[in-house]
Scaffold this motif. Structure first.
Motif, PDB file in Angstrom:
ATOM      1  N   LEU A  54      90.690  27.838  23.045  1.00 12.58           N
ATOM      2  CA  LEU A  54      89.908  28.474  23.785  1.00 12.58           C
ATOM      3  C   LEU A  54      91.054  28.843  24.730  1.00 12.58           C
ATOM      4  CD1 LEU A  54      88.598  24.860  26.433  1.00 12.58           C
ATOM      5  CD2 LEU A  54      87.250  26.301  25.238  1.00 12.58           C
ATOM      6  N   GLU A  55      90.151  30.005  26.064  1.00 16.21           N
ATOM      7  CA  GLU A  55      91.416  31.010  27.208  1.00 16.21           C
ATOM      8  C   GLU A  55      91.697  30.102  27.742  1.00 16.21           C
ATOM      9  OE1 GLU A  55      89.217  34.416  29.404  1.00 16.21           O
ATOM     10  OE2 GLU A  55      89.688  35.354  27.107  1.00 16.21           O
ATOM     11  N   VAL A  56      93.102  29.726  28.514  1.00 10.62           N
ATOM     12  CA  VAL A  56      93.692  29.044  29.579  1.00 10.62           C
ATOM     13  C   VAL A  56      93.631  29.977  30.044  1.00 10.62           C
ATOM     14  CG1 VAL A  56      95.273  28.255  29.893  1.00 10.62           C
ATOM     15  CG2 VAL A  56      94.839  28.384  27.159  1.00 10.62           C
ATOM     16  N   TRP A  57      93.082  30.081  31.178  1.00 12.66           N
ATOM     17  CA  TRP A  57      93.732  29.913  32.455  1.00 12.66           C
ATOM     18  C   TRP A  57      94.442  29.231  33.867  1.00 12.66           C
ATOM     19  CZ3 TRP A  57      91.361  34.441  35.635  1.00 12.66           C
ATOM     20  CH2 TRP A  57      91.055  35.114  34.374  1.00 12.66           C
ATOM     21  N   LEU A  58      96.057  29.700  34.306  1.00 14.38           N
ATOM     22  CA  LEU A  58      96.436  29.139  35.534  1.00 14.38           C
ATOM     23  C   LEU A  58      96.154  29.745  36.375  1.00 14.38           C
ATOM     24  CD1 LEU A  58      99.922  28.704  33.730  1.00 14.38           C
ATOM     25  CD2 LEU A  58      98.367  26.931  33.265  1.00 14.38           C
ATOM     26  N   VAL A  59      95.695  28.864  37.779  1.00 18.63           N
ATOM     27  CA  VAL A  59      94.569  29.238  38.942  1.00 18.63           C
ATOM     28  C   VAL A  59      95.603  28.623  39.609  1.00 18.63           C
ATOM     29  CG1 VAL A  59      93.069  28.863  40.514  1.00 18.63           C
ATOM     30  CG2 VAL A  59      92.632  29.486  37.991  1.00 18.63           C
ATOM     31  N   TYR A  60      97.231  28.965  40.384  1.00 20.16           N
ATOM     32  CA  TYR A  60      97.680  28.861  41.390  1.00 20.16           C
ATOM     33  C   TYR A  60      96.934  29.008  42.909  1.00 20.16           C
ATOM     34  CZ  TYR A  60     101.435  27.667  44.370  1.00 20.16           C
ATOM     35  OH  TYR A  60     102.755  27.578  45.196  1.00 20.16           O
ATOM     36  N   LEU A  61      96.684  28.070  43.691  1.00 14.39           N
ATOM     37  CA  LEU A  61      95.973  28.052  44.793  1.00 14.39           C
ATOM     38  C   LEU A  61      97.122  28.771  46.206  1.00 14.39           C
ATOM     39  CD1 LEU A  61      93.406  25.107  44.979  1.00 14.39           C
ATOM     40  CD2 LEU A  61      92.740  27.642  44.306  1.00 14.39           C
ATOM     41  N   ALA A  62      97.600  28.896  46.033  1.00 12.02           N
ATOM     42  CA  ALA A  62      99.069  29.890  46.471  1.00 12.02           C
ATOM     43  C   ALA A  62      98.895  30.152  48.136  1.00 12.02           C
ATOM     44  CB  ALA A  62      99.235  30.724  46.001  1.00 12.02           C
ATOM     45  N   GLY A  63      98.177  29.060  48.795  1.00 14.29           N
ATOM     46  CA  GLY A  63      98.193  29.442  50.054  1.00 14.29           C
ATOM     47  C   GLY A  63      99.236  29.242  50.876  1.00 14.29           C
ATOM     48  N   GLY A  64      99.795  29.524  53.007  1.00 14.10           N
ATOM     49  CA  GLY A  64     100.712  29.105  53.452  1.00 14.10           C
ATOM     50  C   GLY A  64     101.653  27.790  53.173  1.00 14.10           C
ATOM     51  N   GLY A  65     100.356  26.705  53.075  1.00 13.97           N
ATOM     52  CA  GLY A  65     100.558  25.172  52.860  1.00 13.97           C
ATOM     53  C   GLY A  65     101.155  24.583  51.960  1.00 13.97           C
ATOM     54  N   MET A  66     102.118  25.633  51.237  1.00 10.53           N
ATOM     55  CA  MET A  66     102.585  25.105  49.948  1.00 10.53           C
ATOM     56  C   MET A  66     104.147  25.731  50.016  1.00 10.53           C
ATOM     57  SD  MET A  66     100.787  24.020  47.654  1.00 10.53           S
ATOM     58  CE  MET A  66     101.549  23.915  45.887  1.00 10.53           C
ATOM     59  N   LEU A  67     104.404  26.102  51.677  1.00  9.31           N
ATOM     60  CA  LEU A  67     105.627  26.567  52.187  1.00  9.31           C
ATOM     61  C   LEU A  67     105.957  25.026  52.304  1.00  9.31           C
ATOM     62  CD1 LEU A  67     105.309  29.762  53.726  1.00  9.31           C
ATOM     63  CD2 LEU A  67     106.721  29.380  51.324  1.00  9.31           C
ATOM     64  N   CYS A  68     105.597  23.621  52.327  1.00  7.66           N
ATOM     65  CA  CYS A  68     105.445  22.575  53.292  1.00  7.66           C
ATOM     66  C   CYS A  68     106.715  21.704  52.286  1.00  7.66           C
ATOM     67  CB  CYS A  68     105.007  21.956  53.460  1.00  7.66           C
ATOM     68  SG  CYS A  68     103.690  22.784  54.321  1.00  7.66           S
ATOM     69  N   GLY A  69     107.601  21.076  52.543  1.00  8.82           N
ATOM     70  CA  GLY A  69     108.333  20.461  51.794  1.00  8.82           C
ATOM     71  C   GLY A  69     109.935  20.911  52.156  1.00  8.82           C
ATOM     72  N   ASP A  70     110.488  19.326  52.576  1.00 10.29           N
ATOM     73  CA  ASP A  70     111.751  19.458  52.496  1.00 10.29           C
ATOM     74  C   ASP A  70     112.662  18.232  51.712  1.00 10.29           C
ATOM     75  OD1 ASP A  70     114.715  20.775  53.463  1.00 10.29           O
ATOM     76  OD2 ASP A  70     113.899  18.853  55.165  1.00 10.29           O
ATOM     77  N   PRO A  71     113.628  19.031  50.729  1.00  9.75           N
ATOM     78  CA  PRO A  71     114.228  20.120  50.933  1.00  9.75           C
ATOM     79  C   PRO A  71     113.502  21.266  49.770  1.00  9.75           C
ATOM     80  CG  PRO A  71     115.314  18.797  49.558  1.00  9.75           C
ATOM     81  CD  PRO A  71     114.570  17.372  50.356  1.00  9.75           C
ATOM     82  N   ILE A  72     113.030  20.081  49.171  1.00 10.77           N
ATOM     83  CA  ILE A  72     112.200  20.875  47.846  1.00 10.77           C
ATOM     84  C   ILE A  72     110.499  21.256  48.436  1.00 10.77           C
ATOM     85  CG2 ILE A  72     111.113  20.381  45.038  1.00 10.77           C
ATOM     86  CD1 ILE A  72     113.522  18.981  44.720  1.00 10.77           C
ATOM     87  N   SER A  73     110.429  22.265  48.634  1.00 11.58           N
ATOM     88  CA  SER A  73     108.719  22.279  48.799  1.00 11.58           C
ATOM     89  C   SER A  73     107.368  22.565  47.440  1.00 11.58           C
ATOM     90  CB  SER A  73     108.612  24.233  49.393  1.00 11.58           C
ATOM     91  OG  SER A  73     108.942  25.411  48.356  1.00 11.58           O
TER      92      SER A  73
END
Lengths: 291, 576
Positions: free
Chosen positions: A88-107
Motif C-alpha cells: 500500500l502507499e504509506v502516508w505519514l500525516v503530522y497534524l502540526a498545530g501550535g499545540g504540539m509545542l507543549c511539554g516540558d522538558p520534552i515537547s
C-alpha cells in the motif's frame, strides 16, 4: 540586567531541538528491528487480495470479509483471510498545530518527530516510499522523497518546522487527503487529537493508524497561573481548584472516549504516547499487534 | 500648568496634568515587556478555560489601576468644592461704641457689649468694623468678615480703654467713613451707641455730619441712659438718613438692635466661591490598596516579596513627601501671632529711611506676604496698648489696617513694650501656641528681667524686629525740632538691645541689625515655622501648586522604586 530588554518585542516559541539524527535512528532501529527482520511481512503493508484461509470470526473482523456460504455450512460465522502481500502507499500525516509545542522538558513535537522519523526510516528499510504531509492549516508541506536520504530530510524539515501560530484541525487534514489520495493507502495520523474526529470518509477507502501524543499536564493540569495557547498565542490566567480540574478531566475523558469509540467502530488501531515516556516500546507494540 | 475640569462640571482638577500621560506607557509595556512569570503552553486551552469558567484576569486591570492612581497622586489632584460665601458680598456696618467711663454705670457697657455680640452673630453675611471712643476715637477693628475675632476683641474691651474721662463722640462720627473699605460700593451703615454728649470737642458736629453725608453713611444712633442730648443724636440720625432710638433701660437695646437688624437686612448676595482641597492622600491610599490586591493575585509569582516591598516603598516615598491634604475636617489652627507695633514718638526718628515707623510698616507688609495663612493680629502701643486688629486669618483686613493706621493720632507718651507684651499675651488667650512679634526700638526700660517670666509662664514665644540702629537718632518733637531732656540736650533714641536678648531667650529669633536682608529672611522663616501648623484649609490652586511636591522629584523617587519592581517583574519570559 539590561533594562532595554523591557521593551523588546514578544517572541514566539521555537520547537525544542530534536535529538541528533543518528541517535534517533539508532534508538528506532533497536526498537523496531525485530519487526522488520526475518520472514515477516511488512507491518506497514496492507491486506492483499490472495486468499489464504477461512478462519473463525472474531469481534473486530471486517464484516465484509464474512464468508456467508461457509458460515451457513458450519453454523457459526467464519471469515476469509488474505495474504498480506499487497503493497500500500504509506502516508505519514503530522497534524502540526501550535499545540504540539507543549511539554516540558520534552515537547509533543519532539515525540511526534521521533515517531515520524522512525516510521519513515522503517518504511524505507522495507522498500516503501512513504509520503509525508506536515499539515498546518493554510501552510501544508508535502514531502515525497524516494531516496535513502528521505528520513534525514524529514528530520531536518521537522527540526525547523514553525508550529507557533498554526492550527491543524483534523477534519482539514481529512479533507486534504480525501481530495488527493486516489490509491488505497495506509495513513498514519500523528497529533494530539483534542477535538472530535470523523475519519469515516477516509476509513471507507484507506487503512488508518492513529498515534495520539499528549503531555501528562494536558491530561491532569495541576497549577494555577498563566496559560497560553501557542496556536492562537492567547494567554489566560486560570485558577485551577480541585473542582475545576475534575471538570476538565471529565470533559477530556468524554472526548477521548467518543474518539476511541469512533476509531474502534472503524477498526482503526490507536496508540497513545506521553512525553514523559519512551515512545519506541509503545510504537513497537502497536506495529507488532497490527501484523 | 493646572487643569481644572470644572468647566465640564467635573469637581476635580490637576496641578500637573501632564503626569497622567505617563500612564500610556502601561498598555505599551503590557504588550511589549517581557514577564518573568512562567507561561505554560497548553494545547487544549479552550477546554481548560471552559472548565475553569469564564473569569476576567484581574492582574492587568489592577496593575493599570494602581499605576493610574499613583500617577494621579503625582499629578496633584485637588477637589473643587463650590461653597456659598455671602460674607464678602454682604454689607459693611460700622459699630461705634462709647467706651467712656460713664458706660460702666448700671453695667451699661456690659449690657451693650452683650447685645452687640448678639447683633454681630446675627449679621453673618456682613463685614463689620468696630470703633471705640472715649477721650479719642480709636479703630478697634477694620471691616472684617471674621466675626469670631471681632467677638474676642469685643470681649477684651473695657470702659476707658481709650481714655474714659471725655467722650469724643463727634470725632468718632467724623472718622466713621474711614472704617469702610475704599472699594466698597454698597450702602454704608453705622450704628452709634453712646450714653453721653461730646465733651472732647476735637471735631465740630457740622464737620462730622458733612463728612458722613459726603460718604453716604447712614447712622443709626442709640442713646443709652439719660445724659445724652436727644436733639443731637436725632439730628445725626435724620441728616444721614438713619433713625434715632432711645434706650432708657438696658433691655430696650435688644429690641432696638432687632429693629435695626430688620431695617438693614442684607440682601443675600451670596457668591459661589471655589475651594480647592488636595486629594493626593486618598488616591495614594487607593493605589496602595490596588497594589495589595494585585500582590494577592500575584502571590505565587517569583520574587513577589521584592515587588511588594518596592511597590510599597514607592507609595511610602510619595506619601512621606506629599503635603497632608487639608479639608474642612482639619482641626482649627492652634498657633497665632500678635504683632506689637511701637507707635511711640521715638519711632519717628530718621535713622531708618524714611523713619522708623514707616520702615517698620513696609517691612511688616513684606513679612506678611511670607507667612503662612494663620491668625495674625495687630496691637499698637506707646505708653498704652491699643488693639488695632484682632487675630484673624483674614490677611486682607490686616493689610488694609496697616495702610490706614492712625499715625496722626495723639497717643499716650512713652514706650512700654512690657505692657504691650502683657496685652498681646492676653489677646492670644484662646490659642495654645502663642507668638508675639515685637517691632520696636525697645524704649528705655530693662525688659529682660520682667518680661521673660511672663513669656515662659504663658508659653509664648517672642520674636523681635528691632526698629532702630545702635547709633540712634534724635527724636522729632511734635511742634518741630527735636526732643530735649531737662538739661536742654537733644535726646538720642538708640536700639535697646534687651529686646533682642529677650526674644532669643524666649526661644524666638531677632535680627541684630534691621538692615540685614538675610536676617530678615531668617526671621520670616522662623515665624513661618512657628505658624506652620496653622495653614488655612482653604487654599487656591496656585498655593496648592506651590505646596504640592514638585512631581519630578516625587516622580523620580517613585519611578526608581517602580522601575526596580518592574525589572524584577518583567526581565525574562519563561516558556514551558
Amino acid at each position: 540586567m539590561r533594562p532595554l530588554e523591557l521593551f523588546k518585542g514578544s517572541f514566539g516559541s521555537e520547537p525544542q531541538p530534536l535529538p541528533p539524527y543518528e541517535t534517533l535512528i539508532l534508538q528506532s532501529r533497536r526498537a523496531l528491528s525485530p519487526l522488520l527482520t526475518g520472514e515477516h511481512d511488512t507491518p506497514l503493508a496492507g491486506e492483499g487480495l490472495e486468499f489464504l484461509e477461512i478462519d473463525d470470526y472474531t469481534p473486530g473482523d471486517d464484516v465484509r470479509r464474512i464468508n456467508w456460504r461457509a458460515s451457513a455450512r458450519s453454523a457459526h460465522p467464519v471469515v476469509n483471510r488474505f495474504a498480506r502481500r499487497r503493497r500500500l502507499e504509506v502516508w505519514l500525516v503530522y497534524l502540526a498545530g501550535g499545540g504540539m509545542l507543549c511539554g516540558d522538558p520534552i515537547s509533543k513535537h519532539r515525540v511526534a518527530s521521533t515517531l515520524l522519523v522512525a516510521l519513515s526510516d522503517a518504511a524505507h528499510r522495507m522498500g516503501d516510499t512513504p509520503r509525508v504531509l506536515l499539515y498546518r492549516k493554510g501552510a501544508e508541506s508535502f514531502l515525497a522523497d524516494a531516496s535513502r536520504y528521505a528520513p534525514r530530510r524529514l528530520y531536518e524539515q521537522l527540526s525547523t518546522l514553525v508550529l507557533e501560530g498554526h492550527h491543524a484541525p483534523i477534519q482539514g487534514a481529512v479533507e486534504w487527503l480525501q481530495n488527493r489520495l486516489r490509491r488505497r493507502s495506509l495513513i498514519v495520523l500523528v497529533g494530539d487529537f483534542f477535538e472530535p474526529m470523523d475519519l469515516s470518509p477516509l476509513a471507507a477507502r484507506h487503512e488508518l493508524l492513529a498515534l495520539q501524543v499528549r503531555t501528562p499536564e494536558e491530561i491532569d493540569p495541576v497549577d494555577s497561573g498563566l496559560y497560553r495557547d501557542p496556536a492562537s498565542r492567547r494567554e489566560s490566567r486560570l485558577a485551577l481548584d480541585p473542582l475545576r480540574r475534575q471538570r476538565y478531566k471529565k470533559a477530556l475523558q468524554n472526548l477521548d472516549r467518543d474518539n476511541r469509540v469512533h476509531l474502534d467502530s472503524l477498526g482503526i488501531p490507536q496508540g497513545r504516547f506521553l512525553t514523559d515516556e519512551d515512545p519506541f516500546p509503545a510504537l513497537a507494540a502497536l506495529l507488532g499487534a497490527r501484523r | 500648568m493646572s487643569l481644572s475640569l470644572l468647566n465640564g462640571n467635573w469637581p476635580v482638577g490637576f496641578t500637573y496634568p501632564w503626569v497622567l500621560l505617563l500612564w500610556l506607557l502601561y498598555p505599551l509595556c503590557l504588550r511589549f515587556c517581557r514577564r518573568q512569570e512562567t507561561v505554560r503552553n497548553f494545547g487544549n486551552l479552550a477546554m481548560l478555560k471552559n472548565s475553569a469558567g469564564r473569569r476576567i484576569d484581574p492582574v492587568p486591570w489592577l496593575g493599570g489601576l494602581a499605576l493610574l492612581l499613583i500617577l494621579t497622586s503625582l499629578a496633584g489632584p485637588y477637589g473643587i468644592r463650590s461653597v456659598q460665601k455671602s460674607v464678602i458680598q454682604g454689607r459693611e456696618i460700622a459699630l461705634l461704641l462709647d467706651a467712656s467711663n460713664s458706660m460702666s454705670d448700671e453695667k451699661r457697657f456690659d449690657e451693650a457689649r452683650k447685645i452687640l455680640a448678639d447683633f454681630i452673630r446675627s449679621r453673618k453675611s456682613d463685614r463689620l468694623a468696630l470703633e471705640v471712643f472715649g477721650d479719642r476715637a480709636a479703630l478697634a477693628s477694620a471691616a472684617t468678615a471674621d466675626h469670631e475675632a471681632l467677638l474676642r476683641l469685643l470681649d477684651a474691651l473695657r470702659p476707658g480703654v481709650v481714655g474714659g474721662r471725655e467722650t469724643a463722640l463727634y470725632e468718632a462720627l467724623f472718622r466713621t467713613p474711614e472704617l469702610f473699605e475704599k472699594e466698597y460700593r454698597g450702602p454704608k451703615v453705622a450704628i452709634l451707641l453712646t450714653d453721653g454728649i461730646d465733651t472732647a470737642g476735637s471735631v465740630p458736629l457740622k464737620a462730622a455730619l458733612l463728612r458722613l453725608h459726603r460718604h453716604g453713611v447712614r447712622v443709626y444712633a442709640i442713646g443709652i441712659g439719660e445724659d445724652y442730648r436727644t436733639e443731637t443724636l436725632r439730628r445725626v440720625a435724620e441728616e444721614t438718613g438713619g433713625r434715632f432710638f432711645a434706650a432708657t433701660r438696658p433691655k430696650d437695646l435688644k429690641e432696638i438692635y432687632h429693629r435695626i437688624d430688620t431695617l438693614e437686612r442684607s440682601p443675600l448676595q451670596s457668591r459661589r466661591q471655589l475651594v480647592h482641597l488636595p486629594l493626593q492622600r486618598y488616591t495614594l491610599f487607593g493605589a496602595a490598596f490596588a497594589l495589595l490586591l494585585l500582590l494577592w493575585f500575584e502571590r505565587n509569582a517569583p520574587k513577589g516579596r521584592w515587588i511588594l516591598l518596592l511597590s510599597f516603598l514607592s507609595i511610602g516615598a510619595s506619601l512621606a513627601t506629599a503635603p497632608a491634604p487639608r479639608g474642612d475636617e482639619t482641626p482649627p489652627s492652634k498657633a497665632a501671632l500678635m504683632i506689637l507695633l511701637d507707635l511711640s514718638r521715638s519711632m519717628h526718628s530718621h535713622d531708618l529711611p524714611p523713619d522708623r515707623l514707616h520702615w517698620s510698616i513696609e517691612r511688616l507688609k513684606r513679612l506678611l506676604q511670607k507667612l503662612p495663612s494663620a491668625p495674625i493680629g495687630l496691637l499698637g502701643f506707646s505708653g498704652e496698648s491699643y488693639l488695632i486688629a484682632p487675630p484673624s486669618a483674614n490677611r486682607e483686613t490686616l493689610e488694609w489696617t496697616l495702610d490706614h493706621l492712625p499715625l496722626d493720632q495723639r497717643l499716650a507718651p512713652g514706650s512700654d513694650p512690657l505692657e504691650a507684651i502683657r496685652s498681646g499675651i492676653e489677646m492670644l488667650g484662646p490659642w495654645s501656641r502663642r507668638n508675639l512679634l515685637l517691632i520696636s526700638d525697645g524704649g528705655n526700660a530693662p525688659l529682660l528681667r520682667s518680661a521673660l517670666p511672663l513669656l515662659h509662664e504663658s508659653n509664648t514665644t517672642l520674636f523681635a524686629y528691632p526698629a532702630a540702629t545702635p547709633r540712634g537718632a534724635p527724636v522729632p518733637a511734635e511742634g518741630g525740632g527735636y526732643l530735649q531732656d531737662a538739661s536742654g540736650a537733644v535726646v538720642i533714641s538708640r536700639l535697646n538691645p534687651s529686646i533682642i536678648e529677650l526674644a532669643r531667650q524666649s526661644g524666638g529669633f531677632a535680627p541684630s541689625d534691621p538692615t540685614d536682608v538675610g536676617a530678615f529672611e531668617r526671621l520670616a522663616s522662623s515665624l513661618g515655622q512657628a505658624l506652620k501648623s496653622a495653614a488655612h484649609p482653604e487654599r487656591n490652586a496656585s498655593e496648592l501648586a506651590e505646596n504640592f511636591l514638585a512631581p519630578w522629584r516625587a516622580l523620580g523617587l517613585a519611578a526608581a522604586f517602580l522601575l526596580l519592581a518592574a525589572l524584577f517583574r518583567f526581565p525574562v519570559k519563561e516558556m514551558r
